[in-house]
Write a protein that holds these residues in place. Structure first.
Motif, PDB file in Angstrom:
ATOM      1  N   ASN A  12       8.166   3.842  -9.916  1.00 24.42           N
ATOM      2  CA  ASN A  12       7.956   2.874  -8.842  1.00 24.42           C
ATOM      3  C   ASN A  12       6.491   2.441  -8.824  1.00 24.42           C
ATOM      4  O   ASN A  12       5.588   3.283  -8.810  1.00 24.42           O
ATOM      5  N   GLU A  13       6.258   1.139  -8.814  1.00 26.47           N
ATOM      6  CA  GLU A  13       4.892   0.597  -8.854  1.00 26.47           C
ATOM      7  C   GLU A  13       4.040   1.074  -7.677  1.00 26.47           C
ATOM      8  O   GLU A  13       2.871   1.420  -7.847  1.00 26.47           O
ATOM      9  N   THR A  14       4.603   1.116  -6.484  1.00 27.67           N
ATOM     10  CA  THR A  14       3.826   1.544  -5.317  1.00 27.67           C
ATOM     11  C   THR A  14       3.437   3.009  -5.427  1.00 27.67           C
ATOM     12  O   THR A  14       2.306   3.381  -5.104  1.00 27.67           O
ATOM     13  N   ARG A  15       4.323   3.843  -5.904  1.00 28.95           N
ATOM     14  CA  ARG A  15       3.984   5.258  -6.079  1.00 28.95           C
ATOM     15  C   ARG A  15       2.884   5.418  -7.119  1.00 28.95           C
ATOM     16  O   ARG A  15       1.959   6.220  -6.943  1.00 28.95           O
ATOM     17  N   ARG A  16       2.932   4.641  -8.200  1.00 26.33           N
ATOM     18  CA  ARG A  16       1.853   4.682  -9.184  1.00 26.33           C
ATOM     19  C   ARG A  16       0.554   4.188  -8.574  1.00 26.33           C
ATOM     20  O   ARG A  16      -0.516   4.745  -8.827  1.00 26.33           O
ATOM     21  N   GLN A  17       0.636   3.177  -7.720  1.00 26.10           N
ATOM     22  CA  GLN A  17      -0.554   2.644  -7.063  1.00 26.10           C
ATOM     23  C   GLN A  17      -1.176   3.699  -6.146  1.00 26.10           C
ATOM     24  O   GLN A  17      -2.395   3.847  -6.094  1.00 26.10           O
ATOM     25  N   ILE A  18      -0.353   4.437  -5.432  1.00 19.59           N
ATOM     26  CA  ILE A  18      -0.850   5.500  -4.555  1.00 19.59           C
ATOM     27  C   ILE A  18      -1.613   6.541  -5.378  1.00 19.59           C
ATOM     28  O   ILE A  18      -2.707   6.974  -4.988  1.00 19.59           O
ATOM     29  N   LEU A  19      -1.068   6.935  -6.517  1.00 23.38           N
ATOM     30  CA  LEU A  19      -1.782   7.881  -7.387  1.00 23.38           C
ATOM     31  C   LEU A  19      -3.117   7.309  -7.839  1.00 23.38           C
ATOM     32  O   LEU A  19      -4.120   8.029  -7.894  1.00 23.38           O
ATOM     33  N   PHE A  20      -3.137   6.022  -8.147  1.00 28.69           N
ATOM     34  CA  PHE A  20      -4.378   5.358  -8.538  1.00 28.69           C
ATOM     35  C   PHE A  20      -5.392   5.406  -7.402  1.00 28.69           C
ATOM     36  O   PHE A  20      -6.553   5.751  -7.611  1.00 28.69           O
ATOM     37  N   TRP A  21      -4.971   5.066  -6.182  1.00 27.87           N
ATOM     38  CA  TRP A  21      -5.884   5.091  -5.034  1.00 27.87           C
ATOM     39  C   TRP A  21      -6.438   6.492  -4.797  1.00 27.87           C
ATOM     40  O   TRP A  21      -7.603   6.657  -4.471  1.00 27.87           O
ATOM     41  N   LEU A  22      -5.576   7.486  -4.947  1.00 31.31           N
ATOM     42  CA  LEU A  22      -5.991   8.858  -4.666  1.00 31.31           C
ATOM     43  C   LEU A  22      -6.841   9.453  -5.789  1.00 31.31           C
ATOM     44  O   LEU A  22      -7.453  10.503  -5.599  1.00 31.31           O
ATOM     45  N   LYS A  23      -6.905   8.785  -6.928  1.00 37.79           N
ATOM     46  CA  LYS A  23      -7.770   9.273  -8.007  1.00 37.79           C
ATOM     47  C   LYS A  23      -9.233   9.203  -7.580  1.00 37.79           C
ATOM     48  O   LYS A  23     -10.016  10.106  -7.857  1.00 37.79           O
ATOM     49  N   HIS A  24      -9.605   8.135  -6.888  1.00 37.18           N
ATOM     50  CA  HIS A  24     -10.957   7.953  -6.349  1.00 37.18           C
ATOM     51  C   HIS A  24     -10.823   7.435  -4.913  1.00 37.18           C
ATOM     52  O   HIS A  24     -11.051   6.258  -4.654  1.00 37.18           O
ATOM     53  N   PRO A  25     -10.426   8.299  -3.984  1.00 35.08           N
ATOM     54  CA  PRO A  25     -10.136   7.829  -2.628  1.00 35.08           C
ATOM     55  C   PRO A  25     -11.325   7.168  -1.929  1.00 35.08           C
ATOM     56  O   PRO A  25     -11.134   6.255  -1.128  1.00 35.08           O
ATOM     57  N   ASP A  26     -12.537   7.580  -2.274  1.00 34.79           N
ATOM     58  CA  ASP A  26     -13.716   6.985  -1.650  1.00 34.79           C
ATOM     59  C   ASP A  26     -13.883   5.511  -2.002  1.00 34.79           C
ATOM     60  O   ASP A  26     -14.540   4.771  -1.273  1.00 34.79           O
ATOM     61  N   GLU A  27     -13.265   5.066  -3.083  1.00 40.81           N
ATOM     62  CA  GLU A  27     -13.314   3.659  -3.473  1.00 40.81           C
ATOM     63  C   GLU A  27     -12.229   2.827  -2.801  1.00 40.81           C
ATOM     64  O   GLU A  27     -12.296   1.602  -2.807  1.00 40.81           O
ATOM     65  N   HIS A  28     -11.210   3.493  -2.232  1.00 36.52           N
ATOM     66  CA  HIS A  28     -10.048   2.765  -1.723  1.00 36.52           C
ATOM     67  C   HIS A  28      -9.774   2.962  -0.235  1.00 36.52           C
ATOM     68  O   HIS A  28      -8.952   2.250   0.340  1.00 36.52           O
ATOM     69  N   PHE A  29     -10.445   3.946   0.364  1.00 38.81           N
ATOM     70  CA  PHE A  29     -10.233   4.236   1.786  1.00 38.81           C
ATOM     71  C   PHE A  29     -11.581   4.380   2.479  1.00 38.81           C
ATOM     72  O   PHE A  29     -12.556   4.810   1.867  1.00 38.81           O
ATOM     73  N   ASP A  30     -11.607   4.017   3.754  1.00 39.76           N
ATOM     74  CA  ASP A  30     -12.816   4.136   4.559  1.00 39.76           C
ATOM     75  C   ASP A  30     -12.990   5.586   5.002  1.00 39.76           C
ATOM     76  O   ASP A  30     -12.131   6.137   5.713  1.00 39.76           O
ATOM     77  N   GLU A  31     -14.081   6.206   4.604  1.00 38.50           N
ATOM     78  CA  GLU A  31     -14.304   7.618   4.918  1.00 38.50           C
ATOM     79  C   GLU A  31     -14.866   7.828   6.326  1.00 38.50           C
ATOM     80  O   GLU A  31     -14.838   8.937   6.843  1.00 38.50           O
ATOM     81  N   THR A  32     -15.333   6.765   6.983  1.00 36.95           N
ATOM     82  CA  THR A  32     -15.969   6.889   8.291  1.00 36.95           C
ATOM     83  C   THR A  32     -15.131   7.664   9.304  1.00 36.95           C
ATOM     84  O   THR A  32     -15.645   8.607   9.926  1.00 36.95           O
ATOM     85  N   PRO A  33     -13.843   7.331   9.510  1.00 39.98           N
ATOM     86  CA  PRO A  33     -13.069   8.089  10.495  1.00 39.98           C
ATOM     87  C   PRO A  33     -12.917   9.572  10.124  1.00 39.98           C
ATOM     88  O   PRO A  33     -12.831  10.424  11.005  1.00 39.98           O
ATOM     89  N   TYR A  34     -12.905   9.862   8.864  1.00 39.46           N
ATOM     90  CA  TYR A  34     -12.805  11.248   8.405  1.00 39.46           C
ATOM     91  C   TYR A  34     -14.078  12.009   8.779  1.00 39.46           C
ATOM     92  O   TYR A  34     -14.021  13.120   9.300  1.00 39.46           O
ATOM     93  N   LEU A  35     -15.212  11.383   8.489  1.00 39.48           N
ATOM     94  CA  LEU A  35     -16.494  12.016   8.791  1.00 39.48           C
ATOM     95  C   LEU A  35     -16.654  12.262  10.287  1.00 39.48           C
ATOM     96  O   LEU A  35     -17.217  13.285  10.689  1.00 39.48           O
ATOM     97  N   GLN A  36     -16.144  11.351  11.100  1.00 39.46           N
ATOM     98  CA  GLN A  36     -16.224  11.515  12.562  1.00 39.46           C
ATOM     99  C   GLN A  36     -15.428  12.718  13.038  1.00 39.46           C
ATOM    100  O   GLN A  36     -15.705  13.272  14.087  1.00 39.46           O
ATOM    101  N   GLN A  37     -14.450  13.140  12.239  1.00 43.19           N
ATOM    102  CA  GLN A  37     -13.634  14.309  12.572  1.00 43.19           C
ATOM    103  C   GLN A  37     -14.118  15.565  11.832  1.00 43.19           C
ATOM    104  O   GLN A  37     -13.457  16.606  11.865  1.00 43.19           O
TER     105      GLN A  37
END
Length: 103
Positions: A12-37
């Protein structure tokens, strides 16, 4: 490692995309809310962040993540009411070795 489960998860393309995003999560997700916690993206990305990026219903993304976890591609960790997913590099490497050596 069960290659057939991994192959199904990767079909599934979306599942492959999720693996891609999670390979370098700092490039694909905003870390700010994580740091606040007091967390970082090293623990993985929250289901709601993955769902938002995928643009799919939460139930669909949750089923995708669970399938990938059962296949061994992802690891999950709960903090309070939140679940965070990260890649399982050990299984991914074992699968890559399997592809290289067996197929």
């Amino acid at each position: 490692m069960e290659p057939s489960l991994i192959l199904k998860a990767l079909s599934n393309e979306t599942r492959r995309q999720i693996l891609f995003w999670l390979k370098h999560p700092d490039e694909h997700f905003d870390e700010t809310p994580y740091l606040q916690q007091g967390l970082t993206l090293k623990i993985g990305a929250c289901v709601s962040d993955i769902q938002e990026k995928a643009g799919l219903a939460q139930s669909v993304v949750s089923s995708y993540l669970l399938m990938m976890q059962k296949a061994g591609l992802l690891e999950a960790e709960r903090f309070g009411k939140w679940t965070f997913y990260r890649r399982n590099e050990k299984t991914i490497q074992a699968f890559a070795d399997y592809i290289r050596d067996e197929l």
